[in-house]
Scaffold this motif. Structure first.
Motif, PDB file in Angstrom:
ATOM      1  N   UNK A 196       0.831  -1.206   0.000  1.00 17.69           N
ATOM      2  CA  UNK A 196       0.000   0.000   0.000  1.00 17.69           C
ATOM      3  C   UNK A 196       0.864   1.254   0.000  1.00 17.69           C
ATOM      4  N   UNK A 197       1.936   1.237   0.779  1.00 14.26           N
ATOM      5  CA  UNK A 197       2.849   2.386   0.823  1.00 14.26           C
ATOM      6  C   UNK A 197       3.492   2.627  -0.539  1.00 14.26           C
ATOM      7  N   UNK A 198       4.000   1.567  -1.142  1.00 14.18           N
ATOM      8  CA  UNK A 198       4.639   1.663  -2.455  1.00 14.18           C
ATOM      9  C   UNK A 198       3.628   2.102  -3.509  1.00 14.18           C
ATOM     10  N   UNK A 199       2.403   1.594  -3.403  1.00 21.10           N
ATOM     11  CA  UNK A 199       1.356   1.965  -4.362  1.00 21.10           C
ATOM     12  C   UNK A 199       1.113   3.468  -4.349  1.00 21.10           C
ATOM     13  N   UNK A 200       0.944   4.041  -3.155  1.00 18.81           N
ATOM     14  CA  UNK A 200       0.655   5.463  -3.070  1.00 18.81           C
ATOM     15  C   UNK A 200       1.843   6.306  -3.523  1.00 18.81           C
ATOM     16  N   UNK A 201       3.046   5.954  -3.079  1.00 19.63           N
ATOM     17  CA  UNK A 201       4.233   6.733  -3.447  1.00 19.63           C
ATOM     18  C   UNK A 201       4.407   6.774  -4.961  1.00 19.63           C
ATOM     19  N   UNK A 202       4.324   5.604  -5.582  1.00 21.73           N
ATOM     20  CA  UNK A 202       4.581   5.535  -7.026  1.00 21.73           C
ATOM     21  C   UNK A 202       3.381   6.001  -7.845  1.00 21.73           C
ATOM     22  N   UNK A 203       2.159   5.744  -7.366  1.00 22.99           N
ATOM     23  CA  UNK A 203       0.979   6.225  -8.089  1.00 22.99           C
ATOM     24  C   UNK A 203       0.950   7.748  -8.105  1.00 22.99           C
ATOM     25  N   UNK A 204       1.286   8.359  -6.972  1.00 26.01           N
ATOM     26  CA  UNK A 204       1.326   9.828  -6.910  1.00 26.01           C
ATOM     27  C   UNK A 204       2.383  10.378  -7.852  1.00 26.01           C
ATOM     28  N   UNK A 205       3.531   9.718  -7.897  1.00 23.81           N
ATOM     29  CA  UNK A 205       4.626  10.152  -8.777  1.00 23.81           C
ATOM     30  C   UNK A 205       4.250  10.000 -10.253  1.00 23.81           C
ATOM     31  N   UNK A 206       3.758   8.819 -10.634  1.00 22.45           N
ATOM     32  CA  UNK A 206       3.450   8.566 -12.045  1.00 22.45           C
ATOM     33  C   UNK A 206       2.274   9.432 -12.506  1.00 22.45           C
TER      34      UNK A 206
END
Length: 276
Positions: A196-206
């Motif tokens: 979940x942490x990785x999802x939010x970090x990378x989704x926000x970036x992409x």
């Protein structure tokens, strides 16, 4: 207890001020999306004289749905590929880096990319993608996976070494599980907070990324992402602020919904690996 609460009034005051600092830009963006450009430039902080949906109608006329779907596809595909590939490498490295020097060296070489400024590799990357004929969405997804490895691998390795004990591997081996089955059925589900942490970090970036799509997708307008579409309203001598603010609201809503859904898991993932 009452004295302690009274002595901490300034803490709540600071928190309240922080909330206002975060909410004011959001509220002004939403309000401005219902104002024509002349009102925004004339009285930015004022309420609209008459609420209008003309800015949103302009977005749909300009094809915002297509660019929204392009961004959604890149974000979903990029995040899915990151969560599919990086945890496997992190699990292997975390289990062997203390005993085998090759894995420790591999780990260092992979995470050292965090410290390399993007501007250093921007031009060689653009040239390479053009040479390989990968100036398309597939090539951009591969780039997102590549540039996410450093930070994401660091997070996963720390989480596995701290939270997922080696004894679980041994117990699964005794039960007859092979390595892949053990990873798929036991280890991968245990990393849900970090996913979940990785999802939010990378989704926000992409989702918000502007530079990579500009370098890779700018030749074909049909492949533009939402940030590239938003930039289309900014000119050298004139900026159409009404549709710009409307497009910002459209861009904020999806990522805000995703964050609200996964916020508990994000907090868990960020704190679980902090104490052993």
């Amino acid at each position: 207890m009452k004295r302690q609460k009274q002595s901490n009034w300034w803490v709540y005051l600071i928190l309240f001020g922080g909330i206002l600092l975060m909410l004011i830009p959001l509220v002004m963006t939403i309000i401005s999306s219902f104002k024509p450009t002349r009102e925004i430039t004339g009285n930015f902080f004022g309420l609209p004289q008459e609420f209008t949906l003309a800015n949103y109608e302009r977005l749909f006329q300009d094809g915002v749905v297509q660019y929204f779907m392009n961004s959604a596809f890149l974000t979903i595909a990029g995040v899915a590929l990151i969560i599919l590939v990086v945890p496997m490498a992190a699990f292997s490295i975390a289990r062997h880096m203390d005993r085998k020097r090759a894995f420790a060296i591999m780990y260092i070489l992979l995470i050292i990319g965090i410290f390399v400024p993007f501007q250093v590799i921007m031009l060689p990357m653009t040239k390479l993608m053009s040479t390989l004929n990968m100036n398309n969405q597939f090539g951009l997804i591969i780039l997102y996976l590549t540039y996410s490895i450093g930070q994401t691998l660091f997070l996963y390795v720390g989480y596995i070494k701290t939270i997922v004990p080696v004894e679980m591997d041994e117990a699964a081996a005794i039960d007859g599980c092979d390595k892949f089955t053990m990873y798929r059925k036991i280890i991968f589900p245990l990393m849900k907070p970090m996913h979940a942490t990785v999802l939010i970090i990378n989704a926000l970036w992409i989702w918000n990324d502007f530079l990579l799509p500009l370098l890779v997708l700018n030749k074909d307008q049909n492949m533009w992402t939402l940030p590239l579409f938003q930039y289309n309203y900014q000119g050298m001598y004139f900026s159409d602020y009404g549709p710009s603010f409307a497009s910002y609201v459209v861009g904020i809503i999806p990522i805000l919904i995703v964050y609200l859904i996964f916020q508990k898991n994000i907090i868990s993932g960020m704190t679980s690996g902090s104490v052993k």
